[in-house]
Design an enzyme around this catalytic site. Structure first.
Site, PDB file in Angstrom:
ATOM      1  N   GLY A 100       0.768  -1.249  -0.059  1.00 59.12           N
ATOM      2  CA  GLY A 100       0.004   0.047  -0.012  1.00 59.12           C
ATOM      3  C   GLY A 100       0.774   1.075  -0.035  1.00 59.12           C
ATOM      4  O   GLY A 100       0.346   2.496  -0.410  1.00 59.12           O
ATOM      5  N   ASP A 106       0.582   3.587   4.276  1.00 54.84           N
ATOM      6  CA  ASP A 106      -0.340   4.092   3.455  1.00 54.84           C
ATOM      7  C   ASP A 106      -1.386   4.639   4.676  1.00 54.84           C
ATOM      8  O   ASP A 106      -1.679   5.855   4.422  1.00 54.84           O
ATOM      9  CB  ASP A 106      -0.974   3.271   2.485  1.00 54.84           C
ATOM     10  N   ASP A 161      -5.324   2.942  10.619  1.00 57.68           N
ATOM     11  CA  ASP A 161      -6.660   2.564  10.723  1.00 57.68           C
ATOM     12  C   ASP A 161      -6.807   2.060  12.177  1.00 57.68           C
ATOM     13  O   ASP A 161      -6.655   2.981  13.099  1.00 57.68           O
ATOM     14  CB  ASP A 161      -7.116   1.490   9.618  1.00 57.68           C
ATOM     15  N   LYS A 205      -7.242   7.540  10.016  1.00 64.91           N
ATOM     16  CA  LYS A 205      -8.686   7.583  10.376  1.00 64.91           C
ATOM     17  C   LYS A 205      -8.789   8.123  11.879  1.00 64.91           C
ATOM     18  O   LYS A 205      -8.391   7.254  12.811  1.00 64.91           O
ATOM     19  CB  LYS A 205      -9.320   6.269  10.065  1.00 64.91           C
ATOM     20  N   PHE A 249     -13.875   3.573   3.730  1.00 65.37           N
ATOM     21  CA  PHE A 249     -12.828   2.810   3.167  1.00 65.37           C
ATOM     22  C   PHE A 249     -12.498   3.317   1.753  1.00 65.37           C
ATOM     23  O   PHE A 249     -13.236   3.859   0.993  1.00 65.37           O
ATOM     24  CB  PHE A 249     -13.291   1.208   2.890  1.00 65.37           C
ATOM     25  N   VAL A 250     -11.021   3.681   1.689  1.00 64.02           N
ATOM     26  CA  VAL A 250     -10.730   4.388   0.499  1.00 64.02           C
ATOM     27  C   VAL A 250      -9.589   3.614  -0.246  1.00 64.02           C
ATOM     28  O   VAL A 250      -9.015   2.733   0.209  1.00 64.02           O
ATOM     29  CB  VAL A 250     -10.128   5.759   0.956  1.00 64.02           C
ATOM     30  N   ASP A 302      -5.578  -0.227  -1.904  1.00 64.75           N
ATOM     31  CA  ASP A 302      -6.350  -1.213  -2.923  1.00 64.75           C
ATOM     32  C   ASP A 302      -7.732  -1.612  -2.208  1.00 64.75           C
ATOM     33  O   ASP A 302      -7.928  -1.424  -1.116  1.00 64.75           O
ATOM     34  CB  ASP A 302      -5.572  -2.399  -3.097  1.00 64.75           C
ATOM     35  N   ARG A 318      -5.109   0.498  -6.959  1.00 63.11           N
ATOM     36  CA  ARG A 318      -3.820   1.126  -6.461  1.00 63.11           C
ATOM     37  C   ARG A 318      -3.273   2.320  -7.410  1.00 63.11           C
ATOM     38  O   ARG A 318      -2.577   3.058  -7.019  1.00 63.11           O
ATOM     39  CB  ARG A 318      -2.544   0.033  -6.377  1.00 63.11           C
TER      40      ARG A 318
HETATM   41  P1  IMP Z   1      -4.838  -1.339  10.565  1.00 55.81           P
HETATM   42  O1  IMP Z   1      -3.824  -2.407  10.642  1.00 55.81           O
HETATM   43  O2  IMP Z   1      -6.126  -1.556  10.831  1.00 55.81           O
HETATM   44  O3  IMP Z   1      -4.143   0.202  10.862  1.00 55.81           O
HETATM   45  O4  IMP Z   1      -4.906  -1.263   8.740  1.00 55.81           O
HETATM   46  C1  IMP Z   1      -3.480  -0.965   8.279  1.00 55.81           C
HETATM   47  C2  IMP Z   1      -3.790  -1.446   6.816  1.00 55.81           C
HETATM   48  O5  IMP Z   1      -4.936  -1.978   6.243  1.00 55.81           O
HETATM   49  C3  IMP Z   1      -3.084  -0.585   5.913  1.00 55.81           C
HETATM   50  O6  IMP Z   1      -1.736  -0.756   5.724  1.00 55.81           O
HETATM   51  C4  IMP Z   1      -3.845  -0.848   4.738  1.00 55.81           C
HETATM   52  O7  IMP Z   1      -3.132  -1.840   3.719  1.00 55.81           O
HETATM   53  C5  IMP Z   1      -5.127  -1.348   5.125  1.00 55.81           C
HETATM   54  N1  IMP Z   1      -6.450  -0.616   5.174  1.00 55.81           N
HETATM   55  C6  IMP Z   1      -7.007   0.044   6.191  1.00 55.81           C
HETATM   56  N2  IMP Z   1      -7.954   0.825   5.843  1.00 55.81           N
HETATM   57  C7  IMP Z   1      -7.950   0.869   4.398  1.00 55.81           C
HETATM   58  C8  IMP Z   1      -8.635   1.761   3.511  1.00 55.81           C
HETATM   59  O8  IMP Z   1      -9.539   2.396   3.948  1.00 55.81           O
HETATM   60  N3  IMP Z   1      -8.387   1.243   2.372  1.00 55.81           N
HETATM   61  C9  IMP Z   1      -7.332   0.447   1.900  1.00 55.81           C
HETATM   62  N4  IMP Z   1      -6.644  -0.418   2.846  1.00 55.81           N
HETATM   63  C10 IMP Z   1      -7.096  -0.055   3.985  1.00 55.81           C
HETATM   64 MG    MG Z   2      -3.263  -3.228   2.241  1.00 56.32          MG
END
Ligand code: IMP
Ligand code: MG
Length: 183
Positions: free
Chosen positions: A48, A104, A107, A135, A156-157, A163, A169
């Site tokens: 990402g 990227d 979240d 976020k 979700f973006v 992706d 991407r």
């Molecule tokens: P986290 O572990 O929940 O912080 O998520 C992080 C990973 O999930 C990021 O590195 C992204 O690859 C993917 N991700 C989280 N939210 C999004 C989104 O809105 N769009 C696309 N990928 C996301």
């Molecule tokens: Mg990802």
């Protein structure tokens, strides 16, 4: 209309605004790491952060640094952050170096928490994290990001490296998919 554009509901951040912000971040990061002294390694989380990484690197053309990569498997449901995933491997020269982790999006923080731990275990002299997107309200306090491009709404973006099911991407803007495109 080009095929991919038909899948997009709305553009959240235009590529011009991304470019301007990434330039600011690149200048600030280069200056901060100059002030820190020592050796720098940028560790980027695949896939990402690929485009963010490349653009960020172009904004610090005179900084002497090494690059490392972390690959995180993606067997989890891509649209449901927080579900299990497994780290595969960390490449690059990290021990006793000042590490900037690049991802990227921050979240739920699950991914970054694990990679931050991995980099510290590998003996980094210091660790800071740069994310293009965050976020708000969801990023836990134990997963810091010192450099944040944009705080966005909880949607979700895709695009600019992000992706859905490995698509989108290459879409140049940060965008929200049309309802029904995600299943
Ligand atoms: P986290 O572990 O929940 O912080 O998520 C992080 C990973 O999930 C990021 O590195 C992204 O690859 C993917 N991700 C989280 N939210 C999004 C989104 O809105 N769009 C696309 N990928 C996301
Ligand atoms: Mg990802």
């Amino acid at each position: 209309m080009p095929p991919m554009d038909a899948d997009i509901a709305r553009i959240l951040i235009h590529r011009n605004d991304i470019q301007r912000r990434v330039r600011e971040l690149g200048l600030r990061i280069a200056a901060d790491y100059d002030a820190l002294g020592g050796d720098m390694t940028i560790v980027s989380i695949l896939a990402g952060s690929l485009i963010f990484l490349a653009d960020l690197l172009r904004e610090m053309p005179s900084k002497k640094l090494k690059i490392g990569l972390v690959q995180v498997s993606s067997y989890r449901e891509e649209s449901v952050p927080g579900t299990p995933e497994t780290l595969l491997r960390l490449t690059g020269d990290v021990a006793r170096r000042h590490v900037l982790l690049v991802d990227d999006i921050l979240d739920s923080g699950g991914t970054l928490r694990r990679v931050q731990h991995m980099v510290r275990q590998a003996g980094a002299a210091s660790l800071r994290t740069a994310v293009l997107l965050r976020k708000p309200g969801k990023a836990p306090p134990d997963v810091p990001a010192e450099y944040v491009g944009f705080d966005i709404e909880d949607a979700f973006v895709v695009g600019y490296g992000l992706d859905y099911a490995d698509y989108y991407r290459n879409f140049p803007h940060i965008a929200v998919l049309r309802p029904g495109m995600m299943r």
